[in-house]
Design a protein around this motif. Sequence first.
Motif, short mmCIF file in Angstrom:
data_model
loop_
_atom_site.label_atom_id
_atom_site.label_comp_id
_atom_site.label_asym_id
_atom_site.label_seq_id
_atom_site.Cartn_x
_atom_site.Cartn_y
_atom_site.Cartn_z
N LYS A 1 29.48 45.33 49.64
CA LYS A 1 30.32 46.13 50.54
C LYS A 1 31.73 45.55 50.63
O LYS A 1 32.71 46.30 50.66
CB LYS A 1 29.66 46.17 51.92
N ARG A 2 31.85 44.25 50.66
CA ARG A 2 33.16 43.62 50.76
C ARG A 2 33.94 43.70 49.46
O ARG A 2 35.17 43.81 49.46
CB ARG A 2 33.00 42.16 51.22
N LEU A 3 33.23 43.66 48.33
CA LEU A 3 33.91 43.85 47.05
C LEU A 3 34.45 45.27 46.94
O LEU A 3 35.54 45.48 46.39
CB LEU A 3 32.93 43.57 45.90
N VAL A 4 33.71 46.24 47.44
CA VAL A 4 34.19 47.63 47.47
C VAL A 4 35.47 47.74 48.28
O VAL A 4 36.45 48.35 47.85
CB VAL A 4 33.10 48.57 48.04
N GLY A 5 35.49 47.14 49.47
CA GLY A 5 36.68 47.19 50.31
C GLY A 5 37.89 46.57 49.64
O GLY A 5 39.01 47.10 49.73
N PHE A 6 37.69 45.46 48.94
CA PHE A 6 38.79 44.81 48.25
C PHE A 6 39.32 45.68 47.10
O PHE A 6 40.53 45.84 46.93
CB PHE A 6 38.35 43.45 47.71
N ALA B 1 50.59 45.87 51.41
CA ALA B 1 50.43 44.41 51.37
C ALA B 1 49.54 43.93 52.51
O ALA B 1 48.68 43.05 52.31
CB ALA B 1 51.80 43.74 51.44
N ALA B 2 49.71 44.51 53.70
CA ALA B 2 48.89 44.11 54.85
C ALA B 2 47.42 44.47 54.63
O ALA B 2 46.52 43.68 54.91
CB ALA B 2 49.42 44.77 56.12
N ASN B 3 47.18 45.69 54.10
CA ASN B 3 45.81 46.11 53.82
C ASN B 3 45.16 45.23 52.75
O ASN B 3 43.99 44.86 52.85
CB ASN B 3 45.78 47.58 53.36
N LEU B 4 45.95 44.90 51.72
CA LEU B 4 45.42 44.08 50.63
C LEU B 4 45.07 42.68 51.13
O LEU B 4 44.01 42.13 50.80
CB LEU B 4 46.45 44.00 49.50
N PHE B 5 45.93 42.12 51.94
CA PHE B 5 45.68 40.78 52.47
C PHE B 5 44.45 40.78 53.36
O PHE B 5 43.61 39.87 53.30
CB PHE B 5 46.89 40.28 53.26
N SER B 6 44.32 41.81 54.20
CA SER B 6 43.17 41.89 55.10
C SER B 6 41.87 42.03 54.31
O SER B 6 40.86 41.37 54.61
CB SER B 6 43.34 43.08 56.05
N ALA B 7 41.88 42.90 53.27
CA ALA B 7 40.67 43.08 52.46
C ALA B 7 40.34 41.81 51.68
O ALA B 7 39.16 41.46 51.52
CB ALA B 7 40.87 44.25 51.49
N PHE B 8 41.37 41.13 51.18
CA PHE B 8 41.14 39.88 50.45
C PHE B 8 40.53 38.81 51.36
O PHE B 8 39.63 38.09 50.95
CB PHE B 8 42.47 39.38 49.87
#
Length: 423
Positions: free
Chosen positions: A73-78, A207-214
């Motif tokens: 699930k977390r890999l999907v979000g990233f 950038a904010a979404n990417l950082f949060s997902a990472f």
Amino acid sequence: MGGALLLLAALFLGGLPIALALGIAPLPTMIGLGIPLIAIPQVVFESLDSFALMALPLYVLAGRLMQVGGIAKRLVGFAIAVVGVLPGGLAAAVVLTSMLFATISGSSAATAAAIGGVLIPEMERQCYPRPYSAAVVASSGELGVIIPPSVPMVIYAVLTGVSITDLFIAGALPGLMIGLSLMLTASLMAMVAGHGERMRVSLPEYAANLFSAFRRAFLSLLMPVIILGGIYGGLFTPTEAAVVAVAYALVLGLFVYREIRITEVPRIFADAALTASVVMIIVGFAAMFGYALQLLQAPQKIAAMLSGVSSDPLVFLLLVNLFLLVVGMFMETFAAIIILAPILAPVAMAFGIDPVHFGLIVIVNLAVGMVTPPVGVNLFVACGIARISMEQLMRPLLVFLAVLLLNLMIITYVPALSLALVR
């Protein structure tokens, strides 16, 4: 030789389980040659008494823990955070997630099931047609056995004597090439057909979404770094890496993400053991069938037959590709590897083909078989999740199959792509 193969085919067509068919087919040969039947359990046990083969049930268990433990699930979000802003971004995210999941799971069906279960419903919510969504999931799921680690690679290596580590390394660049080509295809098809809803965000929001997902997926993304880095760095063998994968996934699922309850652990282990045991039984009896073919000098006879057609290795590879593509349409991948690898690998070596390169050709060929009817396992998984028929899936799938076949030809005739990191 022909009699043993015809008997095996007849047993398959008669609906006999694969393991039993492989165990029965060699009996007339052994009796005819006067070999005591006590050799059967000896050969079966010897084939399973392998440290390398221990990796198989462990990778099956690791993939199962990833599915239920929140890692998938977390890999999907990233992946959505990385490519979701592109045209057809959610379709591209399916492929990217499959690539990430493949670096840990080692299984095509597990990859398709884990990714499809999360992303096909999401794609439907964003107005992607279900047949197209299922086609993306099915075709990208094959990366589970090409990008290392890979359960079929372990089986192939055990049966042919090829280094598992070398075969894992050889799959890295071809897997990356196939993944990127599928991402591009999925995105272009969605853009041309107008599928999906494009995410429109500013650069700071992206950038904010990417950082949060990472940050949410960091520990999950660290898993393939630990496993593959440990293998390639010489810290542990592929079998030991499978143990590390199980331990890491179990710790994440139980104590970090807390999506696995202690009471669920026995059931998860039992499910994985049942899946792995079926494959192990097939491996054992297939070794018996391979032993009978060796007694009949099948590899030497096939090599002589193919040499009579052409002595050119390029022609041999073309014939092998055509043969394996047909086999992959009608035979389950593990069974095909177990039956054919001990026969074809010595023939390929006689033609001067690198054994690691040939091993990857076999794996990629049979991976394509996982997305071809009538018995492509990924198709059944994707159709089941999307609630569509196989006929509905075929039209969008044909484009992805064409891309996969193009990649197969490149891998076959550009050996440097497979061997660049090995040598």
